[in-house]
Design an enzyme around this catalytic site. Structure first.
Site, PDB file in Angstrom:
ATOM      1  CG  HIS A   5      -5.243  -0.108   8.420  1.00  0.00           C
ATOM      2  ND1 HIS A   5      -4.347  -0.214   7.392  1.00  0.00           N
ATOM      3  CD2 HIS A   5      -4.549  -0.404   9.550  1.00  0.00           C
ATOM      4  CE1 HIS A   5      -3.157  -0.548   7.873  1.00  0.00           C
ATOM      5  NE2 HIS A   5      -3.257  -0.670   9.188  1.00  0.00           N
ATOM      6  CE1 TYR A  20       4.349  -3.633  12.292  1.00  0.00           C
ATOM      7  CE2 TYR A  20       2.979  -2.328  13.773  1.00  0.00           C
ATOM      8  CZ  TYR A  20       3.707  -2.447  12.598  1.00  0.00           C
ATOM      9  OH  TYR A  20       3.791  -1.383  11.737  1.00  0.00           O
ATOM     10  CE  LYS A  75       7.252  -1.939  11.268  1.00  0.00           C
ATOM     11  NZ  LYS A  75       7.818  -1.803   9.925  1.00  0.00           N
ATOM     12  CG  ASP A 123      -7.404  -0.990  21.135  1.00  0.00           C
ATOM     13  OD1 ASP A 123      -6.386  -1.050  20.434  1.00  0.00           O
ATOM     14  OD2 ASP A 123      -8.548  -1.244  20.723  1.00  0.00           O
ATOM     15  CE1 TYR A 125      -2.810   3.256   1.086  1.00  0.00           C
ATOM     16  CE2 TYR A 125      -2.185   2.817   3.369  1.00  0.00           C
ATOM     17  CZ  TYR A 125      -2.793   3.624   2.425  1.00  0.00           C
ATOM     18  OH  TYR A 125      -3.384   4.792   2.816  1.00  0.00           O
ATOM     19  CG  ASN A 151      -3.807   4.903  13.029  1.00  0.00           C
ATOM     20  OD1 ASN A 151      -3.917   3.687  13.078  1.00  0.00           O
ATOM     21  ND2 ASN A 151      -3.671   5.645  14.110  1.00  0.00           N
ATOM     22  CB  SER A 189       5.079   1.360  13.872  1.00  0.00           C
ATOM     23  OG  SER A 189       3.804   1.332  14.456  1.00  0.00           O
TER      24      SER A 189
HETATM   25  N1  LIG Z   1      -0.358   1.282   7.164  1.00  0.00           N
HETATM   26  C1  LIG Z   1      -0.099   1.896   8.328  1.00  0.00           C
HETATM   27  O1  LIG Z   1      -0.963   2.590   8.892  1.00  0.00           O
HETATM   28  C2  LIG Z   1       1.269   1.774   8.976  1.00  0.00           C
HETATM   29  C3  LIG Z   1       1.494   2.363  10.222  1.00  0.00           C
HETATM   30  C4  LIG Z   1       2.762   2.264  10.807  1.00  0.00           C
HETATM   31  C5  LIG Z   1       3.784   1.616  10.129  1.00  0.00           C
HETATM   32  N2  LIG Z   1       3.535   1.015   8.934  1.00  0.00           N
HETATM   33  C6  LIG Z   1       4.631   0.297   8.258  1.00  0.00           C
HETATM   34  O2  LIG Z   1       4.729   0.724   6.900  1.00  0.00           O
HETATM   35  C7  LIG Z   1       5.193  -0.344   6.082  1.00  0.00           C
HETATM   36  C8  LIG Z   1       4.257  -0.504   4.898  1.00  0.00           C
HETATM   37  O3  LIG Z   1       2.953  -0.787   5.376  1.00  0.00           O
HETATM   38  P1  LIG Z   1       1.728  -1.087   4.383  1.00  0.00           P
HETATM   39  O4  LIG Z   1       0.495  -0.686   5.078  1.00  0.00           O
HETATM   40  O5  LIG Z   1       2.043  -0.547   3.027  1.00  0.00           O
HETATM   41  O6  LIG Z   1       1.769  -2.684   4.361  1.00  0.00           O
HETATM   42  P2  LIG Z   1       1.715  -3.697   3.126  1.00  0.00           P
HETATM   43  O7  LIG Z   1       1.508  -5.049   3.712  1.00  0.00           O
HETATM   44  O8  LIG Z   1       0.738  -3.218   2.106  1.00  0.00           O
HETATM   45  O9  LIG Z   1       3.178  -3.563   2.524  1.00  0.00           O
HETATM   46  C9  LIG Z   1       4.271  -4.321   3.004  1.00  0.00           C
HETATM   47  C10 LIG Z   1       4.983  -4.922   1.794  1.00  0.00           C
HETATM   48  O10 LIG Z   1       6.114  -5.680   2.236  1.00  0.00           O
HETATM   49  C11 LIG Z   1       6.181  -6.877   1.463  1.00  0.00           C
HETATM   50  N3  LIG Z   1       6.926  -7.888   2.222  1.00  0.00           N
HETATM   51  C12 LIG Z   1       6.537  -8.511   3.367  1.00  0.00           C
HETATM   52  N4  LIG Z   1       7.478  -9.406   3.726  1.00  0.00           N
HETATM   53  C13 LIG Z   1       8.483  -9.315   2.816  1.00  0.00           C
HETATM   54  C14 LIG Z   1       9.725  -9.984   2.639  1.00  0.00           C
HETATM   55  N5  LIG Z   1      10.138 -10.942   3.483  1.00  0.00           N
HETATM   56  N6  LIG Z   1      10.503  -9.646   1.588  1.00  0.00           N
HETATM   57  C15 LIG Z   1      10.101  -8.702   0.694  1.00  0.00           C
HETATM   58  N7  LIG Z   1       8.923  -8.046   0.801  1.00  0.00           N
HETATM   59  C16 LIG Z   1       8.137  -8.358   1.844  1.00  0.00           C
HETATM   60  C17 LIG Z   1       4.726  -7.251   1.224  1.00  0.00           C
HETATM   61  O11 LIG Z   1       4.523  -8.143   0.139  1.00  0.00           O
HETATM   62  C18 LIG Z   1       4.080  -5.882   1.002  1.00  0.00           C
HETATM   63  O12 LIG Z   1       4.076  -5.517  -0.369  1.00  0.00           O
HETATM   64  C19 LIG Z   1       5.270  -1.580   6.984  1.00  0.00           C
HETATM   65  O13 LIG Z   1       6.615  -1.747   7.392  1.00  0.00           O
HETATM   66  C20 LIG Z   1       4.399  -1.199   8.176  1.00  0.00           C
HETATM   67  O14 LIG Z   1       4.794  -1.843   9.354  1.00  0.00           O
HETATM   68  C21 LIG Z   1       2.308   1.074   8.343  1.00  0.00           C
END
Ligand SMILES: NC(=O)c1ccc[n+]([C@@H]2O[C@H](COP(=O)([O-])OP(=O)(O)OC[C@H]3O[C@@H](n4cnc5c(N)ncnc54)[C@H](O)[C@@H]3O)[C@@H](O)[C@H]2O)c1
Length: 317
Positions: A189, A139, A143, A282, A11, A168, A115
């Site tokens: 989410h 999780y 991080k 939470d 994403y 978020n 995060s």
């Molecule tokens: N979405 C949020 O609100 C949020 C909040 C805080 C932190 N984050 C962090 O942001 C980052 C992206 O989040 P997102 O929402 O886009 O998640 P997402 O799951 O859409 O994206 C994560 C990507 O990492 C890839 N991936 C997972 N394991 C892998 C591996 N071993 N090797 C290669 N690729 C791998 C997945 O295929 C995916 O495309 C994450 O690290 C997440 O922890 C997200």
């Protein structure tokens, strides 16, 4: 600048790829598509469909690269409680492999997706970067461990690093290929789930008796486009031997009921809800103090909750 985007099929990563390639960055993507989607990576971008757990694939992805933006990883809190070993292996072990690969390849710049989950239950709101870190789930613990690992790497191997602690992330990007949006399965989410709620699947409100004005939990949301803008500013701020941490949110909080009201405005109809008990772990209120990112990176988010909700809704159609 030639940038490797790990997790570029996910994403947030795919949104970064789209915005950055239009700004003249030369992008490579490393993603195993375990939660991402190969069709989110545009043609013309160098795409290594491979894993952080495979040193050869990392080495291939790092060829000719100046910097890394590291989004890849596992990010479901509930799953991390059930499978802490998986989170340790992929998030911590995978990042160790990436840092070692960077060392071998002579790549010295990294921006990492950390995060707000690193903080746990905050003692003070809004949360500053120097607040106590006490994650309440595996999780968040991974991080935090990665933030520490990257910090040590900046001292020992003189790399330039930034950890961005997102609150978020929400919203979507409309580009020439259509909308890039959240395509998580399961989706945990709030905003997409509120927008998808129906009479048969009403959105669950976990606790209506929190010490907040309307009794529901308050969270800080940041639009994914604003978030990527911060990554580009972070890339440009990197200094060898220095590891900085920045919170990324809007600095404002919205309660679950306020998000539901925004969704009702966007859809022009009531959102079906169902009251559920509080979930353990939470916190009542999580709001970022974003003054450090504002003053040092010169970053300021410009999109509010209505835009996050309406863009997400538009991306569904
Ligand atoms: N979405 C949020 O609100 C949020 C909040 C805080 C932190 N984050 C962090 O942001 C980052 C992206 O989040 P997102 O929402 O886009 O998640 P997402 O799951 O859409 O994206 C994560 C990507 O990492 C890839 N991936 C997972 N394991 C892998 C591996 N071993 N090797 C290669 N690729 C791998 C997945 O295929 C995916 O495309 C994450 O690290 C997440 O922890 C997200």
């Amino acid at each position: 600048m030639r940038v490797l985007v790990t997790g570029g099929a996910g994403y947030i990563g795919s949104t970064a790829v789209e915005i950055m390639r239009h700004q003249g960055f030369e992008i490579s993507v490393l993603d195993d598509c375990s939660t991402g989607h190969a069709d989110s990576v545009p043609s013309g971008v160098r795409f290594i469909q491979g894993s952080l757990l495979n040193e050869k694939e990392i080495a291939e992805a790092l060829m000719g690269v100046d910097a890394v933006i590291h989004f890849a990883g596992k990010s479901l809190v509930g799953e991390s409680v059930e499978k802490p070993d998986l989170y340790q292996r992929v998030n911590v072990g995978g990042t160790r492999n990436l840092l070692d690969g960077m060392h071998t390849a002579g790549v010295k710049k990294i921006v990492f997706s950390s995060s707000a989950a690193t903080y746990g239950e905050p003692a003070v709101i809004p949360i500053k970067e120097n607040a106590q870190t006490s994650p309440t789930n595996p999780y968040g613990a991974t991080k935090l461990e990665i933030d520490h690992m990257i910090h040590a790497e900046s001292e020992i191997r003189n790399i330039a690093a930034v950890s961005l602690r997102y609150f978020n992330v929400a919203g979507a990007l409309n580009c020439d290929r259509g909308w890039l949006s959240e395509r998580h399965n399961p989706e945990t989410h709030l905003i997409p789930n509120v927008l998808r709620s129906s009479g048969e699947t009403p959105v669950r409100i976990f606790g209506g008796d929190w010490p907040t004005p309307d009794g529901t939990c308050i969270r800080d949301y940041v639009h994914v486009i604003d978030l990527i803008d911060a990554h580009i500013k972070a890339l440009n701020s990197l200094e060898l031997g220095v590891h900085e941490i920045y919170n990324l949110g809007s600095g404002d909080g919205y309660s679950v009921r306020q998000v539901i009201a925004a969704a009702a405005r966007a859809k022009g109809q009531e959102i079906p809800t169902i009251d559920s008990p509080r979930r353990t772990g939470d916190p009542a209120v999580l709001i970022a103090d974003i003054s450090k990112a504002k003053s040092i990176l010169g970053w300021s988010p410009s999109r509010g909750i209505d835009e996050m909700v309406s863009d997400t809704l538009a991306s569904f159609n």
